[in-house]
Design an enzyme around this catalytic site. Structure first.
Site, PDB file in Angstrom:
ATOM      1  N   GLU A 443       0.827  -1.219   0.000  1.00  0.00           N
ATOM      2  CA  GLU A 443       0.000   0.000   0.000  1.00  0.00           C
ATOM      3  C   GLU A 443       0.863   1.272   0.000  1.00  0.00           C
ATOM      4  O   GLU A 443       0.575   2.225   0.723  1.00  0.00           O
ATOM      5  CB  GLU A 443      -0.932  -0.031   1.210  1.00  0.00           C
ATOM      6  CG  GLU A 443      -2.321   0.461   0.966  1.00  0.00           C
ATOM      7  CD  GLU A 443      -2.671   0.624  -0.495  1.00  0.00           C
ATOM      8  OE1 GLU A 443      -2.934  -0.412  -1.133  1.00  0.00           O
ATOM      9  OE2 GLU A 443      -2.687   1.751  -1.008  1.00  0.00           O
TER      10      GLU A 443
HETATM   11  C1  FAD Z   1       1.515  -9.557   0.496  1.00  0.00           C
HETATM   12  C2  FAD Z   1       1.421  -8.476  -0.515  1.00  0.00           C
HETATM   13  C3  FAD Z   1       0.192  -8.005  -0.904  1.00  0.00           C
HETATM   14  C4  FAD Z   1       0.094  -7.018  -1.884  1.00  0.00           C
HETATM   15  N1  FAD Z   1      -1.144  -6.610  -2.305  1.00  0.00           N
HETATM   16  C5  FAD Z   1      -1.229  -5.783  -3.380  1.00  0.00           C
HETATM   17  C6  FAD Z   1      -2.493  -5.513  -4.002  1.00  0.00           C
HETATM   18  O1  FAD Z   1      -3.544  -5.977  -3.542  1.00  0.00           O
HETATM   19  N2  FAD Z   1      -2.519  -4.735  -5.107  1.00  0.00           N
HETATM   20  C7  FAD Z   1      -1.396  -4.192  -5.655  1.00  0.00           C
HETATM   21  O2  FAD Z   1      -1.493  -3.509  -6.653  1.00  0.00           O
HETATM   22  N3  FAD Z   1      -0.185  -4.429  -5.090  1.00  0.00           N
HETATM   23  C8  FAD Z   1      -0.072  -5.210  -3.988  1.00  0.00           C
HETATM   24  N4  FAD Z   1       1.146  -5.487  -3.426  1.00  0.00           N
HETATM   25  C9  FAD Z   1       2.323  -4.867  -3.999  1.00  0.00           C
HETATM   26  C10 FAD Z   1       2.924  -3.801  -3.089  1.00  0.00           C
HETATM   27  O3  FAD Z   1       2.081  -2.693  -3.004  1.00  0.00           O
HETATM   28  C11 FAD Z   1       4.315  -3.491  -3.662  1.00  0.00           C
HETATM   29  O4  FAD Z   1       5.145  -4.590  -3.325  1.00  0.00           O
HETATM   30  C12 FAD Z   1       4.876  -2.211  -3.106  1.00  0.00           C
HETATM   31  O5  FAD Z   1       4.164  -1.116  -3.610  1.00  0.00           O
HETATM   32  C13 FAD Z   1       6.348  -2.025  -3.458  1.00  0.00           C
HETATM   33  O6  FAD Z   1       6.583  -2.286  -4.834  1.00  0.00           O
HETATM   34  P1  FAD Z   1       7.754  -3.292  -5.242  1.00  0.00           P
HETATM   35  O7  FAD Z   1       7.543  -4.560  -4.499  1.00  0.00           O
HETATM   36  O8  FAD Z   1       7.831  -3.349  -6.708  1.00  0.00           O
HETATM   37  O9  FAD Z   1       9.058  -2.632  -4.662  1.00  0.00           O
HETATM   38  P2  FAD Z   1       9.900  -1.455  -5.363  1.00  0.00           P
HETATM   39  O10 FAD Z   1       8.997  -0.429  -5.899  1.00  0.00           O
HETATM   40  O11 FAD Z   1      10.900  -2.065  -6.256  1.00  0.00           O
HETATM   41  O12 FAD Z   1      10.619  -0.841  -4.083  1.00  0.00           O
HETATM   42  C14 FAD Z   1      11.738  -1.449  -3.457  1.00  0.00           C
HETATM   43  C15 FAD Z   1      12.309  -0.463  -2.424  1.00  0.00           C
HETATM   44  O13 FAD Z   1      12.730   0.733  -3.087  1.00  0.00           O
HETATM   45  C16 FAD Z   1      12.067   1.860  -2.539  1.00  0.00           C
HETATM   46  N5  FAD Z   1      11.724   2.796  -3.620  1.00  0.00           N
HETATM   47  C17 FAD Z   1      11.201   2.499  -4.821  1.00  0.00           C
HETATM   48  N6  FAD Z   1      11.014   3.615  -5.518  1.00  0.00           N
HETATM   49  C18 FAD Z   1      11.403   4.636  -4.752  1.00  0.00           C
HETATM   50  C19 FAD Z   1      11.459   6.060  -4.922  1.00  0.00           C
HETATM   51  N7  FAD Z   1      11.023   6.651  -6.022  1.00  0.00           N
HETATM   52  N8  FAD Z   1      11.941   6.799  -3.907  1.00  0.00           N
HETATM   53  C20 FAD Z   1      12.346   6.226  -2.768  1.00  0.00           C
HETATM   54  N9  FAD Z   1      12.318   4.898  -2.552  1.00  0.00           N
HETATM   55  C21 FAD Z   1      11.864   4.116  -3.533  1.00  0.00           C
HETATM   56  C22 FAD Z   1      10.822   1.325  -1.850  1.00  0.00           C
HETATM   57  O14 FAD Z   1      10.415   2.155  -0.778  1.00  0.00           O
HETATM   58  C23 FAD Z   1      11.296  -0.049  -1.369  1.00  0.00           C
HETATM   59  O15 FAD Z   1      11.938   0.088  -0.133  1.00  0.00           O
HETATM   60  C24 FAD Z   1       1.275  -6.454  -2.441  1.00  0.00           C
HETATM   61  C25 FAD Z   1       2.526  -6.919  -2.029  1.00  0.00           C
HETATM   62  C26 FAD Z   1       2.604  -7.928  -1.109  1.00  0.00           C
HETATM   63  C27 FAD Z   1       3.970  -8.432  -0.731  1.00  0.00           C
END
Ligand code: FAD
Length: 598
Positions: A443
């Site tokens: 989220e």
């Molecule tokens: C159990 C679970 C349930 C989920 N449910 C949903 C759902 O229902 N619907 C949905 O759409 N998604 C869902 N997600 C996805 C979740 O919202 C994403 O995993 C989350 O938004 C982070 O994206 P990512 O995993 O690609 O990490 P990334 O975006 O790759 O981020 C990795 C790290 O880099 C940091 N980072 C990335 N970009 C920036 C920036 N511009 N500035 C500073 N820091 C940055 C982040 O804070 C994080 O620490 C779920 C994930 C899990 C694990």
């Protein structure tokens, strides 16, 4: 002694002594209710939570979900309580009776949800997502869309999801590649793949309504070109009957650390070229619309983390009263002295008081946001409504990020109280640790929340939201400083508040200078320190009420509120001031750290 799921007395304190929710009854909006009705809703939620939901918490963790041939089965133990949540329309407490709701204030709904979510927050992800999807349709849908989907989503008869994330588009939602093309009948053909979708496929409901972010062919790149589509798992005909299955296929389910009763799914949309959806609102306004659901769910995520922390604290408190180990500190030299319950040891008391102060502070903060929603709804004029709206805006990232991190810390601390038993599966605290961790990641990860807090909330609107928040904190300090017992706490908090305000202003000014990267490298520490200040505010506010009631028959209860405020302001606030002093908004080493130096 039976384990308490939560602290009913503290809930009443927050509802009726801190936020005086009974005063709502004089407003036109809630005149059909009375206090007895409010209490009845909370009591019913408690009964449902204790009898039907809580017993499923550990079982759904052990059983987990299964995935075979595109079908997902959730733990069977969730079926009955889910049915009861739907039949009782618990997902729609605050909504209009026209769509299955009860029209209650948010603050009362929050109390009911504390019980339900606290009993098994994995279960409540189902109705909460249904409600969030429904809310967007309520706000932006056509009359036909509302008639088709609203009641079923608000009540949770149909499941809801949110489809944002793709393999290459997590935090960077604007990078998504899912596309949409208009068809001759006015519906849209959707093509793409989504991952990590909570409850994206499940066997609890007859249908699932997926709000999907996608880009209409030819739309601008980035978030500006994103639109929102309603994509039913089973097509819904114009007369409301169910049609053919839509081309939405679950291609996998994640194996994960916690949340075992909630499937996290990969979904393929349109792999056979037949995925259809309805456009919600206007083209290219998808992010703006989705933010309504995201903000709602961010508050829910804060509530989930709080619920885990509260449950872990309740377990730890219960265990500490029963576990005999060691002699009392006063009798250390007396080898004949018997063992005492571990709650008598100063270090265990320290852990418990720390947990108590975080849990009670978080409860007040989460209810405060609900209270602000209610006050906004009842506002006499636009200015008052805007004031409460500003408070909700600035506090939303704090509730999401601070509660998720401190909630997790509380779960870990509770495990510590259990000693070696806490690390085993025999006791449920290890589950709270596993389940709670996700709250800081999904989220909008907490890094993203921190950027939102600094960039949009602290610096936004020429600092107005920050000023309004600070003024609210000051008004509690003014009350406390006139009280002999609390004056010193008020002075300490005021010093921290002055430092907080200056640091916020300096960091947001740095954002518009050559030190922009340094400012953003400080966004998370700033958010954490802000959370500490806000927590202290909530606890001091509670103490000002409790202090007037120390001579009553509930003296011990009220003294506990004073102790929680003392502990937090005397031990956590000096550390928060240290954190604020350490905020290096210019020339921050992290900002100038080149990749090759790692
Ligand atoms: C159990 C679970 C349930 C989920 N449910 C949903 C759902 O229902 N619907 C949905 O759409 N998604 C869902 N997600 C996805 C979740 O919202 C994403 O995993 C989350 O938004 C982070 O994206 P990512 O995993 O690609 O990490 P990334 O975006 O790759 O981020 C990795 C790290 O880099 C940091 N980072 C990335 N970009 C920036 C920036 N511009 N500035 C500073 N820091 C940055 C982040 O804070 C994080 O620490 C779920 C994930 C899990 C694990």
């Amino acid at each position: 002694m039976a384990l308490k799921l939560t602290d009913q007395r503290d809930i009443d304190f927050v509802l009726y002594e801190q936020f005086q929710v009974d005063a709502f009854l004089t407003s036109d909006k809630y005149k059909a209710f009375n206090k007895k009705m409010f209490d009845m809703v909370v009591k019913e939620a408690k009964n449902l939570a204790v009898k039907e939901i809580f017993p499923t918490y550990t079982e759904c963790d052990k059983v987990g979900v299964s995935f075979e041939n595109g079908m997902v089965k959730v733990p069977e133990c969730l079926r009955k309580p889910h049915k009861l949540l739907v039949e009782g329309e618990w997902g729609a407490l605050t909504e209009s009776p026209d769509y299955g709701g009860q029209g209650l204030p948010f603050t009362i709904a929050q109390a009911a949800m504390e019980y339900l979510t606290g009993a098994n927050y994995i279960l409540t992800t189902y109705p909460i997502l249904s409600h969030g999807a429904g809310k967007m349709i309520d706000l932006f849908g056509t009359r036909e869309q509302k008639d088709l989907f609203l009641e079923k989503l608000y009540t949770g008869v149909w499941g809801g999801t949110m489809l944002l994330t793709e393999p290459g588009a997590g935090s960077d939602v604007g990078a998504l590649t899912t596309s949409a093309k208009k068809l001759d009948d006015g519906t849209w053909e959707i093509t793409g793949s989504k991952i990590f979708i909570t409850n994206g496929e499940q066997n609890l409901t007859d249908n699932i309504i997926h709000p999907v972010l996608a880009r209409i062919e030819g739309a601008p790149a980035g978030t500006k070109g994103i639109s929102l589509f309603i994509v039913p798992k089973i097509w819904v005909n114009a007369d409301g009957t169910l049609g053919e299955p839509n081309d939405v296929i679950c291609t996998g389910v994640e194996e994960k650390m916690g949340l075992h009763g909630s499937p996290t799914c990969s979904l393929s949309l349109g792999s056979k070229g037949k995925c259809r959806g309805f456009l919600l609102g206007s083209p290219n306004r998808g992010m703006e619309i989705m933010f309504h659901m995201m903000n709602e769910v961010r508050l829910e995520v804060g509530t989930q983390a709080f619920a885990s922390a509260n449950l872990a604290y309740m377990h730890a408190l219960d265990y500490a009263k029963q576990r005999l180990q060691g002699r009392s500190i006063e009798k250390l030299a007396d080898h004949g002295a018997g063992q005492v319950p571990i709650i008598r040891h100063p270090d265990v008391k320290r852990m418990l008081l720390k947990m108590k102060s975080y849990v009670e502070g978080m409860r007040s903060l989460i209810y405060y946001i609900a209270f602000c929603f209610d006050k906004k709804e009842m506002a006499a004029d636009k200015k008052e409504a805007m004031h409460y709206s500003n408070l909700v805006e600035i506090l939303t990232p704090v509730v999401k990020a601070y509660s998720s991190e401190k909630g997790f810390d509380v779960c870990v601390e509770a495990m510590q109280v259990f000693g070696g038993y806490g690390y085993t599966r025999e006791y449920p605290v290890e589950q709270t640790v596993r389940d709670c961790k996700i709250a800081s990641i999904y989220e909008g990860s907490n890094g993203i929340q921190a950027m939102d807090f600094l960039g949009r909330k602290v610096a936004g609107n020429k600092g107005l939201m920050l000023t309004e928040l600070i003024n609210e904190i000051k008004s509690t300090i003014r009350i406390a400083e006139s009280n002999e017992n609390l004056a010193q706490l008020a002075i300490t908090l005021e010093s921290a508040l002055i430092l907080f305000e200056t640091t916020c202003k300096n960091t947001s000014n740095a954002m518009f200078s050559k030190h922009m990267a340094s400012a953003f490298a400080c966004a998370h520490p700033l958010l954490e320190a802000s959370g500490d200040i806000i927590m202290a505010w909530m606890l001091l506010w509670r103490a000002t009420i409790a202090d007037k009631k120390l001579d009553t028959k509930e003296s011990a209860f009220y003294q506990g509120k004073i102790k929680a405020a003392q502990f937090f302001i005397m031990t956590i606030i000096p550390a928060a001031m240290g954190k604020l002093t350490a905020i290096t908004y210019e020339n921050n080493p992290a900002a100038s750290m080149e990749e090759h130096l790692f």
